[in-house]
Design an enzyme around this catalytic site. Sequence first.
Site, PDB file in Angstrom:
ATOM      1  N   LYS A 185     -20.389 -51.596  45.695  1.00 33.06           N
ATOM      2  CA  LYS A 185     -20.064 -52.303  44.454  1.00 33.06           C
ATOM      3  C   LYS A 185     -19.960 -51.303  43.317  1.00 33.06           C
ATOM      4  O   LYS A 185     -20.969 -50.766  42.863  1.00 33.06           O
ATOM      5  CB  LYS A 185     -21.157 -53.325  44.128  1.00 33.06           C
ATOM      6  CG  LYS A 185     -20.710 -54.304  43.052  1.00 33.06           C
ATOM      7  CD  LYS A 185     -21.841 -54.868  42.245  1.00 33.06           C
ATOM      8  CE  LYS A 185     -22.342 -53.925  41.202  1.00 33.06           C
ATOM      9  NZ  LYS A 185     -21.351 -53.525  40.194  1.00 33.06           N
ATOM     10  N   GLU A 261     -30.687 -42.753  42.609  1.00 33.09           N
ATOM     11  CA  GLU A 261     -30.268 -41.667  41.708  1.00 33.09           C
ATOM     12  C   GLU A 261     -30.239 -42.276  40.315  1.00 33.09           C
ATOM     13  O   GLU A 261     -29.307 -43.000  39.974  1.00 33.09           O
ATOM     14  CB  GLU A 261     -28.879 -41.146  42.097  1.00 33.09           C
ATOM     15  CG  GLU A 261     -28.812 -40.483  43.460  1.00 33.09           C
ATOM     16  CD  GLU A 261     -29.486 -39.119  43.492  1.00 33.09           C
ATOM     17  OE1 GLU A 261     -29.824 -38.583  42.420  1.00 33.09           O
ATOM     18  OE2 GLU A 261     -29.682 -38.598  44.605  1.00 33.09           O
ATOM     19  N   CYS A 295     -25.634 -37.995  33.931  1.00 32.95           N
ATOM     20  CA  CYS A 295     -27.092 -38.012  34.090  1.00 32.95           C
ATOM     21  C   CYS A 295     -27.645 -36.601  33.994  1.00 32.95           C
ATOM     22  O   CYS A 295     -28.816 -36.401  33.692  1.00 32.95           O
ATOM     23  CB  CYS A 295     -27.455 -38.623  35.431  1.00 32.95           C
ATOM     24  SG  CYS A 295     -26.594 -37.827  36.779  1.00 32.95           S
ATOM     25  N   GLU A 392     -32.046 -41.198  26.914  1.00 27.62           N
ATOM     26  CA  GLU A 392     -30.811 -40.574  27.351  1.00 27.62           C
ATOM     27  C   GLU A 392     -29.732 -40.850  26.298  1.00 27.62           C
ATOM     28  O   GLU A 392     -29.488 -42.010  25.966  1.00 27.62           O
ATOM     29  CB  GLU A 392     -30.411 -41.249  28.679  1.00 27.62           C
ATOM     30  CG  GLU A 392     -29.887 -40.334  29.698  1.00 27.62           C
ATOM     31  CD  GLU A 392     -29.564 -41.070  31.004  1.00 27.62           C
ATOM     32  OE1 GLU A 392     -29.869 -42.265  31.168  1.00 27.62           O
ATOM     33  OE2 GLU A 392     -28.974 -40.404  31.856  1.00 27.62           O
TER      34      GLU A 392
END
Length: 488
Positions: A185, A261, A295, A392
């Site tokens: 997905k 992850e 990331c 982040e």
Amino acid sequence: MADTTREAAVIGSAPNQLFIDGEWVDGSEGKKIDVLDPSTGDVLCQIADATPADGRRALDAAVKAQKDFAATSPRERADMLRRAFELLHERIDDLALIMTLEMGKPLAESRGEIVYAAEFFRHFSEEATRISGNYQTAPAGNARFIVTKQPVGPCILITPWNFPMAMGTRKLGPAIAAGCTSVIKPAAQTPLSMLALAAILKEAGVPDGVVNVVTTSNSGGVMEPLIRSGDARKISFTGSTEVGVRLLEQAAEKVLRSSMELGGNAPFLVFPDADLDEAVAGAMAAKMRNGGEACTAANRMYVHKDIIGEFGKRLSEKMGALVVGRGVEDATQVGPLIDAKQQGKVAELVDDAISQGATVLTGGSAPEGKGFFFTPTVLTDVPTSARVNKEEIFGPVAPLISFSSEAEAIELANNSEFGLISYVFTKDLQRAFRVSEAIESGMVGLNQGIVSNPAAPFGGMKSSGLGREGGSEGIEEFLETKYIGMPL
Ligand code: NAP
């Protein structure tokens, strides 16, 4: 100059349906999702919107295909991956255009991602034929241990929007190599690259039902029942820590093998003995790859107090010179952010740092006009209390924070719930090893700003995840170890 006729033709011929059991099908309720071009905010095209029943059909197809696929020879699976690697290179022009239009990154970066994505297929085509076991004499000498590897079974794979193809091949490569079927997905914002990849895998000879792709506006509603059913034996997820934690809770019910992850908050350390030109080039690479939406992006730049002034000057000159624009324009070096929400979040983080005393060296705000752009920004004198230290950023913003000693730099770097990657710039060999060992992250870039490589183990510690992708470790995540004991 962008060629709008070609853009329309490529998008018009790109797959936009669900891919289930080797067939292209619409969602059972016939609903559609709008895909936007983030450089304009306009609708690019529509794709099928899967219901929970469509998700179930996709998993049923994967379960049905598992036994026969597990019985294919490693060489057959290697050949499928190798052919898909070649097709990705043959189709790179159209694939790069699709990626740029749905995700925003400049064409050169989209091409770079497709080369990187293809490399996972080449790497795992080679790993497929090297799955090994062991034959060993028991310590008492009266028995033998035979250790063998088997595919873990049908997998659920979920990928984010920032690397729409590479995050898929990083999972599908080892899954196919190991003999596992899957339902994958992609993020609803960037589905076209994954759908194009499914078409390539079919052409490369991957049997019906082995790879199934569902796109949906209802990720939780479609995926949760599949995860909880236990009919898939593994989940591999790339995305935010927040969603990853929720998926782990769902996977716990039937004890699915889980690879995660997740988010990062990479520290970038520059010691006073570093080569400043190298450190600035490394900072540009670590910060600006994918426009900062990675990331692995350097999130917190800790620079020694004696060189922070000069480092800030050189970095802001380079950041200020970057050309921001639509990814399809040749001159563009930085594209838009993915959506208005992300643009708003980056602006909020910058405003927060400024309100706490940070100084803007370049940039600092979103430009006027259409699209979700943000001007490349360097902030200095950022206090450690600013939100950019904890969250982040996922945008083209480099916050500089000074430190005085090696011990302080390590403490600042490790003061995070995340531990994906760290960057260390120093010419002192002992310091390089000392700091690399002390730092709490799954990866360290030592005097280099980009470490991602399909042949190396990628992954994080702490809240950045579980397991590794790529390298020889990547295929192990899709294999069960079976021990057969026999008296002799
Ligand atoms: P996200 O919001 O967590 O979404 C990631 C994927 O999960 C998308 O496909 C999303 O689909 C899906 N999803 C969301 N909620 C779900 C649910 N309840 N059940 C099942 N699936 C669900 O993350 P993102 O914003 O797309 O990506 C950015 C994040 O990914 C950052 O934190 C970044 O650090 C991380 N990332 C990590 C790595 C790594 O290797 N460690 C690599 C790249 C990115 P929809 O969006 O369509 O709902």
